[in-house]
Design a protein around this motif. Structure first.
Motif, PDB file in Angstrom:
ATOM      1  N   LYS A 119      70.333 -29.862  37.069  1.00 27.00           N
ATOM      2  CA  LYS A 119      68.897 -29.642  37.205  1.00 27.00           C
ATOM      3  C   LYS A 119      68.224 -31.008  37.276  1.00 27.00           C
ATOM      4  O   LYS A 119      68.654 -31.955  36.587  1.00 27.00           O
ATOM      5  CB  LYS A 119      68.346 -28.859  36.005  1.00 27.00           C
ATOM      6  CG  LYS A 119      68.886 -27.438  35.891  1.00 27.00           C
ATOM      7  CD  LYS A 119      68.345 -26.749  34.653  1.00 27.00           C
ATOM      8  CE  LYS A 119      68.906 -25.329  34.525  1.00 27.00           C
ATOM      9  NZ  LYS A 119      68.432 -24.651  33.278  1.00 27.00           N
ATOM     10  N   ILE A 120      67.226 -31.128  38.111  1.00 25.05           N
ATOM     11  CA  ILE A 120      66.480 -32.387  38.183  1.00 25.05           C
ATOM     12  C   ILE A 120      65.908 -32.703  36.802  1.00 25.05           C
ATOM     13  O   ILE A 120      65.321 -31.849  36.143  1.00 25.05           O
ATOM     14  CB  ILE A 120      65.349 -32.278  39.235  1.00 25.05           C
ATOM     15  CG1 ILE A 120      65.894 -31.869  40.589  1.00 25.05           C
ATOM     16  CG2 ILE A 120      64.592 -33.617  39.321  1.00 25.05           C
ATOM     17  CD1 ILE A 120      66.920 -32.807  41.181  1.00 25.05           C
ATOM     18  N   GLY A 121      66.128 -33.923  36.378  1.00 25.26           N
ATOM     19  CA  GLY A 121      65.648 -34.335  35.056  1.00 25.26           C
ATOM     20  C   GLY A 121      66.745 -34.428  34.016  1.00 25.26           C
ATOM     21  O   GLY A 121      66.563 -35.048  32.961  1.00 25.26           O
ATOM     22  N   GLU A 122      67.912 -33.793  34.270  1.00 21.95           N
ATOM     23  CA  GLU A 122      69.038 -33.947  33.356  1.00 21.95           C
ATOM     24  C   GLU A 122      69.564 -35.373  33.407  1.00 21.95           C
ATOM     25  O   GLU A 122      69.533 -36.025  34.451  1.00 21.95           O
ATOM     26  CB  GLU A 122      70.166 -32.976  33.726  1.00 21.95           C
ATOM     27  CG  GLU A 122      69.845 -31.523  33.425  1.00 21.95           C
ATOM     28  CD  GLU A 122      71.003 -30.587  33.741  1.00 21.95           C
ATOM     29  OE1 GLU A 122      71.122 -29.565  33.040  1.00 21.95           O
ATOM     30  OE2 GLU A 122      71.780 -30.878  34.682  1.00 21.95           O
ATOM     31  N   VAL A 123      70.066 -35.839  32.280  1.00 25.78           N
ATOM     32  CA  VAL A 123      70.538 -37.225  32.189  1.00 25.78           C
ATOM     33  C   VAL A 123      72.041 -37.235  31.917  1.00 25.78           C
ATOM     34  O   VAL A 123      72.523 -36.567  30.989  1.00 25.78           O
ATOM     35  CB  VAL A 123      69.796 -38.006  31.079  1.00 25.78           C
ATOM     36  CG1 VAL A 123      70.339 -39.417  30.984  1.00 25.78           C
ATOM     37  CG2 VAL A 123      68.302 -38.012  31.350  1.00 25.78           C
ATOM     38  N   LEU A 124      72.761 -37.980  32.730  1.00 27.04           N
ATOM     39  CA  LEU A 124      74.189 -38.186  32.523  1.00 27.04           C
ATOM     40  C   LEU A 124      74.376 -39.309  31.535  1.00 27.04           C
ATOM     41  O   LEU A 124      73.830 -40.392  31.696  1.00 27.04           O
ATOM     42  CB  LEU A 124      74.884 -38.515  33.853  1.00 27.04           C
ATOM     43  CG  LEU A 124      74.687 -37.483  34.971  1.00 27.04           C
ATOM     44  CD1 LEU A 124      75.355 -37.952  36.256  1.00 27.04           C
ATOM     45  CD2 LEU A 124      75.232 -36.123  34.554  1.00 27.04           C
ATOM     46  N   LYS A 125      75.134 -39.046  30.497  1.00 31.38           N
ATOM     47  CA  LYS A 125      75.277 -40.013  29.395  1.00 31.38           C
ATOM     48  C   LYS A 125      76.523 -40.871  29.585  1.00 31.38           C
ATOM     49  O   LYS A 125      77.567 -40.374  29.881  1.00 31.38           O
ATOM     50  CB  LYS A 125      75.336 -39.282  28.060  1.00 31.38           C
ATOM     51  CG  LYS A 125      74.117 -38.441  27.746  1.00 31.38           C
ATOM     52  CD  LYS A 125      72.886 -39.311  27.540  1.00 31.38           C
ATOM     53  CE  LYS A 125      71.686 -38.485  27.072  1.00 31.38           C
ATOM     54  NZ  LYS A 125      70.490 -39.314  26.843  1.00 31.38           N
TER      55      LYS A 125
END
Length: 310
Positions: free
Chosen positions: A304-310
């Motif tokens: 989803k747009i806005g998710e952050v990959l850590k």
């Protein structure tokens, strides 16, 4: 010439095959068989598989430092020992034993990238050229005198695997030349410029984690240098997401943080913001699932747009 060959992975097989066609391979040393991770079935090394198919005597000592191993080498009495990706340190008493010495095929242009993972390292470092070095083995790691080198460009489309497969052929060709020169007494040696040496340690899992704060060029090189092994990865929803391919994108997204899914491009994949632009995830593998293309990740609504990959 009587040659004792020491090697383990697929990279070593073309060199062994080339030598067998012209010389007497009196035996091969390869690493001890290990069970695979799933069925616990013992898997032979590629070099052992080749030796079995071609009736070459096989030896798999746990250590090269024992008296029994040295006595075995004395009994075999090779004129030359050839080492290609064996994965063990050679002690000095073995180095000094053969008539023509002991030589190694190393998959970098020494003195750059001494150590265990030179092919990965060359791509990750953004090098434009790689190659192989045929050298004498010395007690210090990859520090012996250079006999021959073979070179190849590193292309933008190269991964670890494609460069590996090119270098294993170049290595076999240059090894053939070097052994002919050694046998004829015409081989020349060049002392390495030790002050220019760089070193590469084996990659641990933590070393494969993508740092999204780096530039798009650095991330592009990192991912392809890790493809297919040991594989770059990140975390998505606290699960491991392996990344096999990214495409550099010049577009800079003002909003969001590095590592954030900021866009998707139809037919290509989701876009991740990085230090100086962005990258498209073109091939990925979610945890416990099959590898998928960037296009399929969009069709499957993986992010989803806005998710952050850590």
């Amino acid at each position: 010439m009587r040659i004792l060959f020491m090697g383990t992975p697929e990279f070593a097989v073309p060199s062994l095959d080339t030598l067998r066609k012209k010389h007497n391979i009196i035996g091969i040393f390869t690493k001890v068989d290990k069970p695979n991770t799933r069925g616990k079935k013992v898997k032979y090394t590629p070099v052992k598989e080749y030796a079995l198919e071609n009736n070459i005597p096989i030896y798999q000592p746990n250590s090269l430092k024992t008296e029994d191993t040295f006595n075995l080498i004395k009994e075999l009495n090779p004129d030359l020992i050839v080492v290609v990706a064996y994965g063990k340190i050679i002690p000095n008493n073995i180095i000094e034993f053969p008539k023509f010495g002991i030589i190694n095929v190393h998959s970098s242009l020494l003195p750059k990238f001494r150590g265990a993972a030179p092919i990965n390292a060359a791509i990750i470092a953004g090098e434009k050229e790689s190659g192989v070095t045929i050298m004498d083995i010395a007690e210090e790691l990859d520090a012996g005198d250079i006999i021959l080198k073979g070179t190849t460009p590193i292309y933008e489309e190269d991964t670890f695997l494609t460069l590996h497969d090119r270098l294993k052929i170049i290595g076999a060709e240059k090894l053939d030349e070097a052994v002919d020169q050694i046998e004829a007494g015409t081989a020349k040696r060049e002392v390495q410029k030790h002050e220019e040496a760089t070193f590469v340690k084996p990659y641990k899992k933590i070393d494969c984690l993508i740092d999204w704060n780096k530039t798009k060029e650095e991330i592009f090189n990192f991912v392809r240098g890790m493809n297919p092994f040991p594989t770059a990865y990140t975390h998505h929803n606290e699960k491991v997401l392996k990344v096999y391919g990214v495409e550099k994108l010049d577009k800079i997204y003002e909003n969001g943080e590095n590592g954030e899914i900021v866009d998707s491009i139809k037919g290509k994949g989701f876009v991740v913001k990085v230090n100086n632009g962005s990258v498209i995830l073109t091939e990925i593998k979610p945890e416990n699932k099959k590898s998928i293309s960037g296009k399929d990740s969009i069709n499957g609504n993986l992010f989803k747009i806005g998710e952050v990959l850590k």
